[in-house]
Design a protein around this motif. Structure first.
Motif, PDB file in Angstrom:
ATOM      1  N   GLN A  18      38.853  37.049  29.279  1.00 47.68           N
ATOM      2  CA  GLN A  18      39.657  38.269  29.348  1.00 47.68           C
ATOM      3  C   GLN A  18      38.516  39.214  29.443  1.00 47.68           C
ATOM      4  N   ASP A  19      37.396  39.140  29.225  1.00 56.59           N
ATOM      5  CA  ASP A  19      36.593  40.312  29.520  1.00 56.59           C
ATOM      6  C   ASP A  19      36.494  40.596  30.828  1.00 56.59           C
ATOM      7  N   LEU A  20      36.506  39.722  31.700  1.00 55.33           N
ATOM      8  CA  LEU A  20      36.608  39.930  33.269  1.00 55.33           C
ATOM      9  C   LEU A  20      37.471  40.588  33.599  1.00 55.33           C
ATOM     10  N   PHE A  21      38.707  40.241  33.143  1.00 57.25           N
ATOM     11  CA  PHE A  21      39.801  41.340  33.488  1.00 57.25           C
ATOM     12  C   PHE A  21      39.824  42.709  33.059  1.00 57.25           C
ATOM     13  N   ASP A  22      39.291  42.755  31.899  1.00 58.89           N
ATOM     14  CA  ASP A  22      39.015  44.210  31.202  1.00 58.89           C
ATOM     15  C   ASP A  22      38.097  44.892  32.384  1.00 58.89           C
ATOM     16  N   GLU A  23      36.812  44.140  32.684  1.00 58.13           N
ATOM     17  CA  GLU A  23      35.848  44.835  33.502  1.00 58.13           C
ATOM     18  C   GLU A  23      36.574  45.037  34.868  1.00 58.13           C
ATOM     19  N   LEU A  24      37.388  44.161  35.265  1.00 54.27           N
ATOM     20  CA  LEU A  24      38.245  44.555  36.568  1.00 54.27           C
ATOM     21  C   LEU A  24      38.971  45.718  36.423  1.00 54.27           C
ATOM     22  N   ARG A  25      39.752  46.006  35.291  1.00 53.60           N
ATOM     23  CA  ARG A  25      40.664  47.177  35.079  1.00 53.60           C
ATOM     24  C   ARG A  25      39.893  48.241  34.946  1.00 53.60           C
ATOM     25  N   LYS A  26      38.841  48.318  34.518  1.00 54.57           N
ATOM     26  CA  LYS A  26      37.823  49.462  34.295  1.00 54.57           C
ATOM     27  C   LYS A  26      37.293  49.822  35.660  1.00 54.57           C
ATOM     28  N   TYR A  27      37.237  48.994  36.497  1.00 56.94           N
ATOM     29  CA  TYR A  27      36.828  49.193  38.052  1.00 56.94           C
ATOM     30  C   TYR A  27      37.713  49.855  38.694  1.00 56.94           C
ATOM     31  N   ASP A  33      40.950  56.519  45.016  1.00 52.92           N
ATOM     32  CA  ASP A  33      42.303  55.943  46.030  1.00 52.92           C
ATOM     33  C   ASP A  33      42.459  54.505  45.626  1.00 52.92           C
ATOM     34  N   ARG A  34      43.251  54.236  44.655  1.00 49.33           N
ATOM     35  CA  ARG A  34      43.243  52.783  44.060  1.00 49.33           C
ATOM     36  C   ARG A  34      44.075  52.002  45.247  1.00 49.33           C
ATOM     37  N   LYS A  35      45.204  52.515  45.804  1.00 51.50           N
ATOM     38  CA  LYS A  35      46.029  51.614  46.802  1.00 51.50           C
ATOM     39  C   LYS A  35      45.414  51.328  48.172  1.00 51.50           C
ATOM     40  N   GLY A  36      44.428  52.237  48.366  1.00 53.18           N
ATOM     41  CA  GLY A  36      43.753  52.195  49.576  1.00 53.18           C
ATOM     42  C   GLY A  36      42.348  51.521  49.082  1.00 53.18           C
ATOM     43  N   SER A  37      42.305  50.858  48.186  1.00 52.01           N
ATOM     44  CA  SER A  37      40.854  50.164  47.993  1.00 52.01           C
ATOM     45  C   SER A  37      40.977  48.715  47.528  1.00 52.01           C
ATOM     46  N   LEU A  38      42.119  48.301  48.228  1.00 51.89           N
ATOM     47  CA  LEU A  38      42.541  46.730  47.866  1.00 51.89           C
ATOM     48  C   LEU A  38      41.386  45.803  48.341  1.00 51.89           C
ATOM     49  N   ILE A  39      40.761  46.008  49.357  1.00 56.94           N
ATOM     50  CA  ILE A  39      39.763  45.119  49.875  1.00 56.94           C
ATOM     51  C   ILE A  39      38.501  44.950  48.926  1.00 56.94           C
ATOM     52  N   ASN A  40      38.205  46.411  48.362  1.00 55.78           N
ATOM     53  CA  ASN A  40      36.993  46.513  47.587  1.00 55.78           C
ATOM     54  C   ASN A  40      37.320  45.845  46.273  1.00 55.78           C
ATOM     55  N   ILE A  41      38.507  46.216  45.887  1.00 52.17           N
ATOM     56  CA  ILE A  41      38.799  45.526  44.676  1.00 52.17           C
ATOM     57  C   ILE A  41      38.853  44.028  44.468  1.00 52.17           C
ATOM     58  N   LEU A  42      39.334  43.461  45.735  1.00 52.73           N
ATOM     59  CA  LEU A  42      39.111  42.048  45.803  1.00 52.73           C
ATOM     60  C   LEU A  42      37.586  41.539  45.871  1.00 52.73           C
ATOM     61  N   HIS A  43      36.724  42.253  46.602  1.00 52.57           N
ATOM     62  CA  HIS A  43      35.440  41.815  46.799  1.00 52.57           C
ATOM     63  C   HIS A  43      34.810  41.951  45.095  1.00 52.57           C
ATOM     64  N   LYS A  44      35.214  42.948  44.401  1.00 56.70           N
ATOM     65  CA  LYS A  44      34.814  43.144  42.984  1.00 56.70           C
ATOM     66  C   LYS A  44      35.275  41.987  42.263  1.00 56.70           C
ATOM     67  N   ALA A  45      36.523  41.611  42.307  1.00 56.19           N
ATOM     68  CA  ALA A  45      37.078  40.529  41.629  1.00 56.19           C
ATOM     69  C   ALA A  45      36.448  39.226  41.840  1.00 56.19           C
ATOM     70  N   GLN A  46      36.329  38.974  43.232  1.00 59.89           N
ATOM     71  CA  GLN A  46      35.721  37.546  43.545  1.00 59.89           C
ATOM     72  C   GLN A  46      34.182  37.586  42.860  1.00 59.89           C
ATOM     73  N   SER A  47      33.511  38.732  42.975  1.00 64.49           N
ATOM     74  CA  SER A  47      32.205  38.656  42.449  1.00 64.49           C
ATOM     75  C   SER A  47      32.035  38.572  40.932  1.00 64.49           C
ATOM     76  N   LEU A  48      33.390  38.927  40.294  1.00 65.28           N
ATOM     77  CA  LEU A  48      33.268  38.848  38.769  1.00 65.28           C
ATOM     78  C   LEU A  48      33.834  37.275  38.364  1.00 65.28           C
ATOM     79  N   PHE A  49      34.884  36.819  39.211  1.00 68.48           N
ATOM     80  CA  PHE A  49      35.248  35.571  38.649  1.00 68.48           C
ATOM     81  C   PHE A  49      34.799  34.491  39.574  1.00 68.48           C
ATOM     82  N   GLY A  50      34.339  34.746  40.757  1.00 65.70           N
ATOM     83  CA  GLY A  50      33.795  33.614  41.929  1.00 65.70           C
ATOM     84  C   GLY A  50      34.685  33.203  42.664  1.00 65.70           C
TER      85      GLY A  50
END
Ligand code: FES
Length: 169
Positions: A18-27, A33-50
């Motif tokens: 859960q703490d990784l989801f919390d960190e991702l939400r914080k990011y 520009d949240r909607k325009g940052s999907l690729i960056n968000i996916l990179h972040k998520a993959q670096s967090l979860f693997g």
């Protein structure tokens, strides 16, 4: 237990912390520009979860207020993103044109032979994942292999043993 296996070394979906989801939400919340940052968000998520399991993709879709299919589409388009747990070391072999014409297929065959798994798979000990990628922008070094972030250039099948020995434990 003496012998470890892939299931013990990699995160299963039900164990996603859960703490990784919390960190991702914080990011995501910190982005202008949240909607325009999907690729960056996916990179972040993959670096967090693997990796990017379905649950993580749906979480991102909900956070952004976009359809899950939009997230799935981006994840499946880019070979960098993976939906399966990966080994400790990801060996990425470039199969772009420059690398291919310089013999990347021979390197591919040798890696599969040495590790006993196909591309897209992880060794049973959880150490290596093999994946092929499109041009990584280092064509002057073709054929190119990356082990996690480390770049190996001008790789031939004769270099495979030496590269693997840098990581075998
Ligand atoms: S084709 Fe392999 S780095 Fe460009």
């Amino acid at each position: 237990m003496e012998k470890s296996n892939i299931h013990e070394q990699t995160t299963s979906v039900k164990d996603l912390p859960q703490d990784l989801f919390d960190e991702l939400r914080k990011y995501i919340d910190g982005l202008e520009d949240r909607k325009g940052s999907l690729i960056n968000i996916l990179h972040k998520a993959q670096s967090l979860f693997g990796f990017l399991p379905r649950e993580v993709q749906l979480f991102i879709a909900r956070e952004l207020g976009i359809p899950g299919s939009q997230v799935f589409g981006v994840v499946s388009f880019y070979s960098y993103f993976t939906t399966k747990p990966t080994g400790k070391y990801t060996i990425s072999l470039c199969m772009g044109t420059a690398c291919f014409v310089k013999g990347a297929d021979k390197v591919k065959f040798k890696l599969e032979e040495k590790l006993g798994v196909k591309f897209g798979e992880t060794t049973p000990d959880g150490l290596f994942t093999l994946r092929d990628v499109r041009c990584v922008g280092a064509c002057g070094l073709a054929p190119v292999v990356l082990v996690n972030e480390k770049v190996y250039g001008n790789v031939t099948e004769n270099d495979v043993d030496r590269i693997l020995s840098d990581y075998q434990e």
